[in-house]
Enzyme design. Structure first.
Site, short mmCIF file in Angstrom:
data_model
loop_
_atom_site.label_atom_id
_atom_site.label_comp_id
_atom_site.label_asym_id
_atom_site.label_seq_id
_atom_site.Cartn_x
_atom_site.Cartn_y
_atom_site.Cartn_z
N ASP A 80 -5.27 -13.33 -4.63
CA ASP A 80 -3.85 -13.13 -4.32
C ASP A 80 -3.70 -13.12 -2.81
OD1 ASP A 80 -5.26 -10.61 -4.34
OD2 ASP A 80 -3.34 -9.59 -4.10
N GLU A 145 -5.23 -7.42 -5.10
CA GLU A 145 -5.82 -6.66 -3.98
C GLU A 145 -4.77 -6.31 -2.94
OE1 GLU A 145 -7.95 -5.97 -0.11
OE2 GLU A 145 -6.41 -7.42 -0.58
C1 LIG Z 1 -9.26 -6.09 4.41
C2 LIG Z 1 -8.53 -6.92 3.38
N1 LIG Z 1 -8.70 -8.30 3.68
C3 LIG Z 1 -7.05 -6.58 3.42
O1 LIG Z 1 -6.32 -7.18 4.17
N2 LIG Z 1 -6.64 -5.62 2.60
C4 LIG Z 1 -5.28 -5.12 2.55
C5 LIG Z 1 -5.21 -4.25 1.32
C6 LIG Z 1 -4.07 -3.31 1.28
C7 LIG Z 1 -4.07 -2.05 1.73
N3 LIG Z 1 -2.86 -1.54 1.47
C8 LIG Z 1 -2.17 -2.48 0.89
N4 LIG Z 1 -2.91 -3.56 0.77
C9 LIG Z 1 -4.97 -4.32 3.82
O2 LIG Z 1 -5.88 -3.75 4.42
O3 LIG Z 1 -3.79 -4.27 4.19
#
Ligand SMILES: C[C@H](N)C(=O)N[C@@H](Cc1c[nH]cn1)C(=O)O
Length: 456
Positions: A80, A145
């Protein structure tokens, strides 16, 4: 990758859910065609803020090899993406992968479609050369994710004694290098994501006709948001800073030894001044201290033009990155109590509602584990240099669950570049990182096969 980036698998936009389902099916089909044992696991439904329910994208699991004499690694990734529109300032269509000077531009190119594909290509490379895989390889690929991995915790718990029972190690490649030097990542921050809604009049009002007579929801909202963090970055919510594990001398020394150019970091993001002027403070605040970020206000007037409206209901979206020893349940209470107390002082007749929509914990690994030694050896072999050992400021919501529920060790092995523009305009993955990253994964499988069978 062209075909994968073309699918608008934005997990935060409910209207894109059919695309997300198609993305999961496309991923499963790719793994099926390679001869894997593939399942699309139903993880149920998601409840939306308006009370409606929506089917979650199925999780793809796949298995290549079941030899009990080999280690079994499980590669986790997601397909996603974050939202992207051309009018946000992209130079090219975000869903049409475009090669410019060796960089492949498109939403999700680096986060996380190319790394997932690189792992798939690593397995395909062994197959193409008719070489036996040195370890059994499993995949867990999800589609939520970017919105907190809804439904995946329950799936991991449910399959702990089945799909995960023979897994020795978990590998995640959903982060980036710090510089041009390859890196191994040993920590991620968690994230508590909040909605703060202020509701006033029953509908939007004309600011000329009603301005001065009503207490405006937006003024209340901006007022309480301004109490979250000071201009110098100090979090003002009582209890948050107190929970943070102190920086040890050893960590300080590690950060001090990392090569990191503050000027090129400034240039990369286009700012003239950073919050901290020395390297250790900056890295520590990037990786191992909490931060408050305000992301947006739903219901606010944000189009071009000069509409003179008083919005009736506005919802701020902000998040607090989590570090050891913060606890999301405690943070939820601290933030909710605090915002209600500052709101009460305004004596406003409007209504405030605070909701925490994501509560993801931080994750930290033992860098002395043989998985990291194997990682260093693979980096040395492919890049002829030693990797940086770094932490990641972002969140991989499921990392901590994998560790807590399966009890297995995790390594994070990024292949994304430091300037890939994740979540931003013009996200890209360089051909160099994509190809050399695939070689790294091939070499890593070989290195892991040499870990003594007792180290789990
Ligand atoms: C580190 C990963 N690629 C990423 O970008 N994760 C998101 C996941 C997330 C956290 N809160 C909402 N979505 C992020 O770190 O923003």
């Amino acid at each position: 990758m062209l075909e994968w980036v073309a699918i608008e698998s934005d997990s935060s936009n409910v209207l894109k859910r059919p695309d997300l389902h198609r993305m999961m099916e496309t991923t499963a089909q790719k793994l099926r065609l390679m001869g894997g044992t593939v399942e699309l696991v139903d993880i149920g439904e998601q409840e939306l803020p308006n009370g409606q329910t929506l089917a979650l994208p199925k999780v793809v699991t796949a298995t290549f090899g079941t030899d009990p004499n080999k280690h079994t690694v499980c590669v986790y990734g997601h397909v996603d993406v974050q939202p992207a529109k051309l009018e946000d300032g992209w130079a090219t269509d975000p869903y049409n992968l475009t090669d410019i000077n060796g960089n492949l531009y498109g939403r999700g190119a680096s986060d996380n479609k190319a790394p997932v594909l690189a792992w798939i290509h690593a397995v395909e490379a062994y197959q193409a050369l008719s070489m036996e895989l040195p370890v059994n390889v499993k995949f867990v690929i999800e589609g939520m994710e970017e919105t907190g991995s809804n439904g995946l915790d329950a799936m991991i718990l449910a399959q702990r004694d089945t799909f995960f029972s023979d897994v020795d190690y978990i590998i995640i490649s959903d982060c980036g290098w710090l510089s041009r030097r390859p890196a191994l990542t040993y920590g991620t921050r968690g994230n508590c994501y909040f909605f703060a809604e202020v509701e006033g009049p029953k509908q939007d009002l004309h600011s000329g006709v009603y301005g001065g007579t009503v207490i405006e929801p937006m003024t209340d909202l901006i007022g309480i948001l301004d109490t979250l963090i000071s201009p110098s970055g100090k979090i003002l919510i009582p209890g948050i800073r107190e929970a943070v594990a102190p920086l040890s001398d050893e960590e300080w020394k590690m950060y001090q030894d990392i090569q990191f150019d503050m000027d090129s970091y400034k240039n990369k993001i286009g700012v003239t001044q950073l919050m901290y002027s020395n390297k250790v403070d900056l890295l520590a605040h990037m990786w191992r201290y909490p931060t408050v970020s305000v992301h947006g206000i739903e219901g606010a007037f944000s189009d071009s033009g000069s509409k003179t409206v008083i919005p009736a209901k506005v919802t701020a979206k902000f998040s607090i990155r989590q570090v050891p020893n913060m606890d999301p349940a405690m943070v939820k209470k601290q933030v909710t109590d605090y915002l209600h107390s500052v709101f009460a002082k305004r004596k406003s007749p409007n209504k405030l509602k605070v909701t925490m929509v994501i509560g993801a914990k931080p994750w930290l690994a033992d860098t002395q584990h043989p998985l990291y030694e194997a990682g260093k050896a693979a980096v040395k072999r492919v890049f002829d240099m030693d990797p940086d050992l770094i932490r990641e400021g972002g969140t991989i919501p499921i990392a901590r669950t994998f560790q807590d529920v399966t009890g297995k060790s995790i390594i994070m092995m990024p292949i994304g570049g430091f300037d890939d523009g994740l979540h931003s305009q013009n996200e890209k993955m360089s051909r160099y990182n994509y190809i050399e990253g695939t070689k790294l994964f091939i070499a890593y499988l070989n290195e892991v096969s040499q870990i003594k069978k007792t180290s789990v």
